[in-house]
Enzyme design. Structure first.
Site, short mmCIF file in Angstrom:
data_model
loop_
_atom_site.label_atom_id
_atom_site.label_comp_id
_atom_site.label_asym_id
_atom_site.label_seq_id
_atom_site.Cartn_x
_atom_site.Cartn_y
_atom_site.Cartn_z
N HIS A 354 0.86 -1.18 0.00
CA HIS A 354 0.00 0.00 0.00
C HIS A 354 0.89 1.23 0.00
O HIS A 354 1.68 1.45 0.93
CB HIS A 354 -0.93 -0.02 1.21
CG HIS A 354 -1.77 -1.26 1.26
ND1 HIS A 354 -2.88 -1.45 0.47
CD2 HIS A 354 -1.62 -2.41 1.97
CE1 HIS A 354 -3.39 -2.64 0.70
NE2 HIS A 354 -2.65 -3.24 1.60
N GLU A 412 -9.05 -5.74 5.99
CA GLU A 412 -7.89 -4.87 5.82
C GLU A 412 -8.39 -3.44 6.01
O GLU A 412 -9.27 -3.00 5.27
CB GLU A 412 -7.29 -5.00 4.42
CG GLU A 412 -6.83 -6.39 4.04
CD GLU A 412 -6.39 -6.46 2.58
OE1 GLU A 412 -5.58 -7.33 2.26
OE2 GLU A 412 -6.87 -5.63 1.76
#
Length: 464
Positions: A354, A412
């Site tokens: 990410h 998540e």
């Protein structure tokens, strides 16, 4: 004769160059004949020298470092196996002679017998909620996780709250945002914003709510079922705790009563029975799930504080599903985004990272393992069970693999308004093939099969 001498000289020179190259372990070398031909490619030979292959010539394996080992690094046991956990992997390690906590070692095979690919130090990326101190109160309980339990988790903290039917998490506010995922039951939320507009809604299992910083609110378990409610709260601050929470009863208990009476323009006696300290969580009378807010001359909050995430249709991938909620679908949620992932047995959440936010995870069903790559040769593998928290800082590469024989499901959660990740496979698929080939010594056929469309969840490997 001159031609023969020249040919012999070239052959001898070539053999000496090849013999000098550090090609690594012969057992893992790729036969030259198995590497496909390509256009002209320059291959690094070391300092000050390069060799160029031309179209039709085989590409030599990279000679700059030894090849990575082909030795498998599977988890050595899980909930379905009967082996005793021992810190032994192949020829490495040895048995435990002293005391051993077998249940914990059974849950953490990749800590006790780490894959040989692990290296360096990553920091603890696992925290079981079951190890958090649980505060028991009349009407329910609360347990929390922040940097005190998990120093790596600097950007977010979590709380797990249980409310019996009718129980109330008292009127309060925070100096950071509050995001929630309902694990079981249903919760009625109330709020009033800074413009004096009010809001009431019932949030069901699998759904979300979000309150911006400083917005007062309350949480109450409905009487829709005998179980009450349980939910996960996330705060975009790793140090979040009770010091960041402002309670109605706590404030009034520490304000002179004559000041309270003056504020509300009534008498001190009207406030005789206010609590002497905070209520925090306490039993209450459950209101109907279709409760309407009081009439508000300022109107009601126009932007919903809750989102029916349970009704979002998951996107199907080869290894199961993903569904996402961020500010594009839940506009008020400007600091927290979530993806709910399911992974079938043998499949995995694809290798990714990410680019702009940390990832806080909660495992809901099944068992998993993840290797977290933290750059500079640092990587560590962790194992997860239901109720475990995971944490991956911004930019760190990782995957999540289903190690059980049932569906894996997890959340998540990100401290951002927009979900985003970078897929390893998609990155390589959209990079010029010759460049990828020079890095990894892959065949043209292998590179051509890379998926140019992001595959969040990869199915079981049918080619191995």
């Amino acid at each position: 004769m001159n031609k023969l001498a020249a040919a012999v000289f070239c052959a001898v020179l070539y053999s000496r160059v090849v013999a000098a190259l550090p090609v690594g372990d012969d057992s893992h070398a790729t036969p030259v004949s198995s590497v496909s031909s390509s256009p002209s490619i320059t291959v690094a030979l070391g300092e000050g020298a390069v060799a160029t292959t031309t179209s039709g010539d085989a590409v030599l394996p990279s000679p700059t470092v030894p090849y990575a080992s082909d030795d498998p690094n599977y988890w050595l046991w899980n909930e379905t196996t009967m082996e005793d956990p021992e810190p032994i992997r192949g020829s490495l390690g040895g048995s435990i002679l002293g005391p051993q906590n077998v249940p914990i070692d059974k849950q953490n095979p990749d800590l006790l017998a780490a894959p040989t690919t692990d290296n360096g130090d990553v920091g603890n990326a696992k925290w079981p909620f079951g190890l958090s101190k649980n505060r028991l109160v009349s009407g329910g309980w609360i347990r929390t996780q922040n940097v005190e339990q998990m120093p790596l988790a600097k950007a977010m903290a979590g709380a797990n709250i249980r409310l019996e039917p009718g129980a109330i998490r008292e009127l309060h506010w925070h100096n950071v945002a509050e995001w929630a995922y309902v694990l079981e039951g249903s919760t009625q939320i109330t709020s009033v914003d800074q413009l004096g507009r009010n809001y009431v809604a019932t949030v069901n299992k699998g759904d979300l709510w979000y309150f911006p910083p400083g917005i007062p609110h309350s949480l109450q378990a409905t009487n829709d079922s005998a179980i009450g409610t349980e939910f996960l709260l996330i705060f975009p601050s790793g140090t979040f705790g009770d010091d960041n929470t402002f309670l109605l009863t706590d404030w009034l208990a520490h304000t002179p009563k004559e000041v309270i009476a003056k504020n509300f323009q009534n008498s001190i006696e009207d406030w005789d029975q206010i609590p002497s300290r905070d209520l925090y969580i306490f039993p209450g009378v459950a209101l109907p799930s279709d409760q309407k807010p009081p009439f508000d001359p300022n109107g009601q909050i126009p932007q919903p504080f809750f989102f029916e995430f349970s009704k979002v249709k998951p996107t199907q991938y080869s290894g199961e599903t993903v569904k996402i909620a961020d500010s594009t679908t839940f506009p008020i949620s400007t600091e927290i985004a979530v993806s709910e992932v399911t992974v079938e047995p043998g499949a995995m959440r694809a290798m990714h990272w990410h680019p702009t936010q940390d990832e806080w995870g909660l495992f809901l069903e099944g068992t998993a393992r993840a290797t977290i790559y933290a750059a500079s040769g640092n990587a560590q593998t962790f194992d997860y069970q239901p109720g475990d928290i995971s944490y991956v800082p911004t930019g760190w590469g990782h995957y999540i693999e289903n190690t059980g024989n049932t569906t894996l499901r997890f959340l998540e959660i990100f401290n951002t308004d927009r979900f985003e990740d970078v897929s390893l496979e998609q990155w390589l698929a959209l990079t010029p093939p010759a460049l990828v080939k020079q890095h990894l010594q892959l065949s043209d056929n292998t590179i051509a099969k890379f998926n140019k469309t992001k595959n969040y969840v990869v199915g079981p490997n049918k080619s191995s």
